[in-house]
Design an enzyme around this catalytic site. Sequence first.
Site, mmCIF file in Angstrom:
data_model
loop_
_atom_site.group_PDB
_atom_site.id
_atom_site.type_symbol
_atom_site.label_atom_id
_atom_site.label_comp_id
_atom_site.label_asym_id
_atom_site.label_seq_id
_atom_site.Cartn_x
_atom_site.Cartn_y
_atom_site.Cartn_z
ATOM 1 N N SER A 131 16.924 -15.294 44.547
ATOM 2 C CA SER A 131 18.153 -15.876 44.014
ATOM 3 C C SER A 131 18.702 -16.922 44.998
ATOM 4 O O SER A 131 18.003 -17.869 45.346
ATOM 5 C CB SER A 131 19.168 -14.763 43.724
ATOM 6 O OG SER A 131 20.222 -15.234 42.928
ATOM 7 N N HIS A 191 16.751 -12.241 35.291
ATOM 8 C CA HIS A 191 16.969 -12.291 36.740
ATOM 9 C C HIS A 191 16.434 -11.047 37.452
ATOM 10 O O HIS A 191 15.968 -11.133 38.582
ATOM 11 C CB HIS A 191 18.459 -12.461 37.028
ATOM 12 C CG HIS A 191 18.757 -12.982 38.399
ATOM 13 N ND1 HIS A 191 18.265 -14.189 38.876
ATOM 14 C CD2 HIS A 191 19.501 -12.468 39.418
ATOM 15 C CE1 HIS A 191 18.697 -14.397 40.112
ATOM 16 N NE2 HIS A 191 19.438 -13.353 40.467
#
Length: 241
Positions: free
Chosen positions: A105, A218
């Site tokens: 991320s 994600h």
Amino acid sequence: MHEVLYWSEGLRVKGLLAEPVKMGDYDGFLYLRGGIKGIGMVRPSRIAQFAQQGFIVFAPYYRGNRGGEGNEDFAGNDRMDAVNGNIIIRNHPSFSGALHVFGFSRGGVMALLTGIEDQSVTSIVTWNGVSDMVLTYRERKDMRRMMKRVIGGSPSKSPEAYAWRTPLHEVSKIKCPVLIIHGEQDDNVSPEHAYQLEEKLKEHDKPVESWYHQTYDHMYPPLDNIATVKKLTAWMKQQRR
């Protein structure tokens, strides 16, 4: 595992070190977390996943966290907390000489910046990683207030600050292979970050490999997460110089 206090540009910063019980030759693994402050903080269970693959793992908390000095500034000066974290690994008596950098991320942008600053790293892996700070600002309305406060304004008001935090502009300085992993249903960090990074690396004839997953977002499903960890660490070991 041990919590380590180390120096980074005159600040005492903390991080988590996972080291093997037995002496030997082990590759280094710099784990660069996502998020900011308490969000996305380093988890021992996650660090253990990578250490179990045969690595000395060091995960900086970044400045200003868990009692560390200074203030985290979202891929600004805190990038040096990652670069200086490499010193912890390189000084370990069981270090093999091969040092790999991993970012998840927001850690993706940190990993790329580390590769730009420290051109002796062996490989870089970015997993659902940020590569463009302006794109992050545009995509994440929920983060705009924080980004304005930490970075000093919006991209229109502080373009240089965003450009400095965007490694796409300097990928020509990266000297090692890069692996891009991204879920194409990711709403936190869109796959556009991965596509742009791959394109830029190829423009500069850099060795790059991409693993895109059409149905993942994600956070990968647990079993797929474990399988991907094993696969990416095997890829790292193949990149030894």
